[in-house]
Every structure is written in structure tokens, then in C-alpha cells.
Design an enzyme around this catalytic site. Structure first.
Site, PDB file in Angstrom:
ATOM      1  N   ASP A  29       0.854  -1.184   0.000  1.00 57.74           N
ATOM      2  CA  ASP A  29       0.000   0.000   0.000  1.00 57.74           C
ATOM      3  C   ASP A  29       0.893   1.238   0.000  1.00 57.74           C
ATOM      4  OD1 ASP A  29      -3.196   0.573   1.120  1.00 57.74           O
ATOM      5  OD2 ASP A  29      -1.738   2.216   1.129  1.00 57.74           O
ATOM      6  N   ILE A  30       0.529   2.231  -0.802  1.00 58.71           N
ATOM      7  CA  ILE A  30       1.372   3.420  -0.953  1.00 58.71           C
ATOM      8  C   ILE A  30       1.359   4.297   0.302  1.00 58.71           C
ATOM      9  CG2 ILE A  30      -0.323   5.047  -1.921  1.00 58.71           C
ATOM     10  CD1 ILE A  30       1.806   5.590  -4.154  1.00 58.71           C
ATOM     11  N   ASN A  84     -12.724  -3.601   2.839  1.00 59.23           N
ATOM     12  CA  ASN A  84     -13.783  -2.597   2.825  1.00 59.23           C
ATOM     13  C   ASN A  84     -14.667  -2.855   1.603  1.00 59.23           C
ATOM     14  OD1 ASN A  84     -12.642  -1.322   5.077  1.00 59.23           O
ATOM     15  ND2 ASN A  84     -11.271  -0.105   3.789  1.00 59.23           N
ATOM     16  N   GLU A  92     -12.300   3.130  -1.191  1.00 61.77           N
ATOM     17  CA  GLU A  92     -11.988   4.270  -2.059  1.00 61.77           C
ATOM     18  C   GLU A  92     -11.580   3.833  -3.455  1.00 61.77           C
ATOM     19  OE1 GLU A  92      -9.093   6.567   0.099  1.00 61.77           O
ATOM     20  OE2 GLU A  92     -10.635   7.455   1.400  1.00 61.77           O
ATOM     21  N   VAL A  93     -11.022   2.630  -3.564  1.00 63.79           N
ATOM     22  CA  VAL A  93     -10.638   2.101  -4.874  1.00 63.79           C
ATOM     23  C   VAL A  93     -11.575   0.935  -5.173  1.00 63.79           C
ATOM     24  CG1 VAL A  93      -8.823   1.058  -6.262  1.00 63.79           C
ATOM     25  CG2 VAL A  93      -8.232   2.798  -4.546  1.00 63.79           C
ATOM     26  N   HIS A  97      -9.973  -5.476  -3.004  1.00 62.00           N
ATOM     27  CA  HIS A  97      -8.636  -5.647  -2.425  1.00 62.00           C
ATOM     28  C   HIS A  97      -8.768  -5.994  -0.957  1.00 62.00           C
ATOM     29  CE1 HIS A  97      -9.788  -1.401  -2.274  1.00 62.00           C
ATOM     30  NE2 HIS A  97      -9.137  -1.329  -1.125  1.00 62.00           N
ATOM     31  N   HIS A  99      -6.801  -5.771   2.526  1.00 56.82           N
ATOM     32  CA  HIS A  99      -5.676  -5.141   3.226  1.00 56.82           C
ATOM     33  C   HIS A  99      -5.065  -6.184   4.151  1.00 56.82           C
ATOM     34  CE1 HIS A  99      -6.807  -0.788   2.500  1.00 56.82           C
ATOM     35  NE2 HIS A  99      -7.986  -1.343   2.306  1.00 56.82           N
TER      36      HIS A  99
HETATM   37  P1  5GP Z   1      -9.744   1.294   0.416  1.00 53.24           P
HETATM   38  O1  5GP Z   1      -9.990   2.548   1.200  1.00 53.24           O
HETATM   39  O2  5GP Z   1     -10.364   1.360  -0.958  1.00 53.24           O
HETATM   40  O3  5GP Z   1     -10.089   0.041   1.156  1.00 53.24           O
HETATM   41  O4  5GP Z   1      -8.168   1.209   0.245  1.00 53.24           O
HETATM   42  C1  5GP Z   1      -7.495   1.733  -0.857  1.00 53.24           C
HETATM   43  C2  5GP Z   1      -6.016   1.698  -0.516  1.00 53.24           C
HETATM   44  O5  5GP Z   1      -5.300   1.914  -1.723  1.00 53.24           O
HETATM   45  C3  5GP Z   1      -5.575   2.787   0.467  1.00 53.24           C
HETATM   46  O6  5GP Z   1      -5.043   2.198   1.652  1.00 53.24           O
HETATM   47  C4  5GP Z   1      -4.540   3.585  -0.310  1.00 53.24           C
HETATM   48  O7  5GP Z   1      -3.440   4.003   0.482  1.00 53.24           O
HETATM   49  C5  5GP Z   1      -4.131   2.627  -1.413  1.00 53.24           C
HETATM   50  N1  5GP Z   1      -3.694   3.272  -2.637  1.00 53.24           N
HETATM   51  C6  5GP Z   1      -4.284   4.338  -3.259  1.00 53.24           C
HETATM   52  N2  5GP Z   1      -3.615   4.655  -4.384  1.00 53.24           N
HETATM   53  C7  5GP Z   1      -2.586   3.775  -4.482  1.00 53.24           C
HETATM   54  C8  5GP Z   1      -1.532   3.607  -5.443  1.00 53.24           C
HETATM   55  O8  5GP Z   1      -1.412   4.324  -6.437  1.00 53.24           O
HETATM   56  N3  5GP Z   1      -0.643   2.594  -5.211  1.00 53.24           N
HETATM   57  C9  5GP Z   1      -0.753   1.774  -4.122  1.00 53.24           C
HETATM   58  N4  5GP Z   1       0.188   0.825  -3.985  1.00 53.24           N
HETATM   59  N5  5GP Z   1      -1.734   1.911  -3.201  1.00 53.24           N
HETATM   60  C10 5GP Z   1      -2.640   2.899  -3.374  1.00 53.24           C
END
Ligand code: 5GP
Ligand code: ZN
Length: 133
Positions: A29-30, A84, A92-93, A97, A99
Site C-alpha cells: 500500500d502506498i 472494505n 476508495e478504490v 482488495h 488489506h
Molecule cells: P480502500 O480505502 O479502498 O479500502 O483502500 C485503498 C487503498 O489503496 C488505500 O489504503 C490507499 O493508500 C491505497 N492506494 C491508493 N492509491 C494507491 C496507489 O497508487 N498505489 C498503491 N500501492 N496503493 C494505493
């Protein structure tokens, strides 16, 4: 389709990959909550875990293998595995995925789960995980 994780899987956007199999890819995760925070994603585009729950079984072997790798290489004491599902949950994505968040004895418990640590050196952590034994 404009999907960040599909672009990462295709290699169009760089990532720090730690594991891959036929069905899934795992990369750091970034913006990690704890060192080694990793995302495990299906290779095929699946928006979320609720719309296609069968995708969870497709990525289960990769979740297992990646969790074992992170635990061994980073000497984690435990791990949160979190998915999530839907915007209201914090997703958010919109490419499924999981975590995988390794946990360490100095920051235990659920209250400390989302303490993002901006001091983590992602390249150094990546090398510790992927170094040949
Ligand atoms: P969500 O909130 O959708 O469960 O988690 C999305 C995750 O994607 C976040 O923890 C965020 O830090 C990670 N993320 C967002 N953009 C990028 C990216 O460009 N590269 C990587 N490796 N992780 C990302
Ligand atoms: Zn996608």
C-alpha cells in the site's frame, strides 16, 4: 475502464509487488498504516466483495501466501486482514482488495490499527519482503 488497480496489475503504474499467482497480485500500500501494509487484488476486475463474493475464494490462496510471507520476513506478531466493501465502509478504490496489515508488539490493538506511519521507508520494507532467502 479507468481503474487504478487494473493499471497496476497491467504494469502501467509502478508498484512494489511482493507476491503474484494466476488469480491475484499483492503489492505494498502506498500509504501504509504499519510496515508491510499490503493489498491483495484479483487479476480480473471485480468492483467489490459484495457484488461478486466468489472472487474471495479466488484470492484466498494469495492472501494466505502473502500473510505468511509478511509474517516471516517482517517478524510480525499478528495481522489484520480487512476488506472494505462499498463507499460507506470506506472503500476508495473500486477494485476488490484485501488489506493485509502486519502488527507489531509496540503498537498493539484495534485503536492503533489506522495510525498511518509516514516514516516507513517503503523501498526498504519491500526489499526485506522480497529478498531471496
Ligand atoms: P480502500 O480505502 O479502498 O479500502 O483502500 C485503498 C487503498 O489503496 C488505500 O489504503 C490507499 O493508500 C491505497 N492506494 C491508493 N492509491 C494507491 C496507489 O497508487 N498505489 C498503491 N500501492 N496503493 C494505493
Ligand atoms: Zn480494476
Amino acid at each position: 475502464m479507468d481503474c487504478l488497480f487494473c493499471a497496476i496489475i497491467a504494469g502501467e503504474i509502478p508498484s512494489r509487488q511482493v507476491y503474484a499467482d494466476d488469480a491475484a497480485v499483492a503489492f505494498l500500500d502506498i500509504s501504509p498504516w504499519h510496515a508491510g501494509h499490503t493489498l491483495v487484488v484479483p487479476r480480473r476486475h471485480v468492483a467489490d466483495a459484495l457484488s461478486q463474493p466468489e472472487a474471495l475464494s479466488e484470492i484466498a490462496p494469495a492472501i494466505n501466501a502473502t500473510a505468511r510471507l509478511l509474517t516471516e520476513r517482517l517478524e510480525a506478531a499478528g495481522m489484520n486482514i480487512l476488506i472494505n466493501s462499498g463507499a460507506v465502509s470506506g472503500q476508495e478504490v473500486f477494485h476488490l482488495h484485501a488489506h493485509l496489515i502486519p502488527r507489531y508488539a509496540d503498537h498493539p490493538g484495534m485503536a492503533a490499527l489506522m495510525e498511518r506511519d509516514s516514516d516507513i521507508d517503503l523501498d526498504a520494507v519491500h526489499q526485506r519482503i522480497i529478498a531471496q532467502a
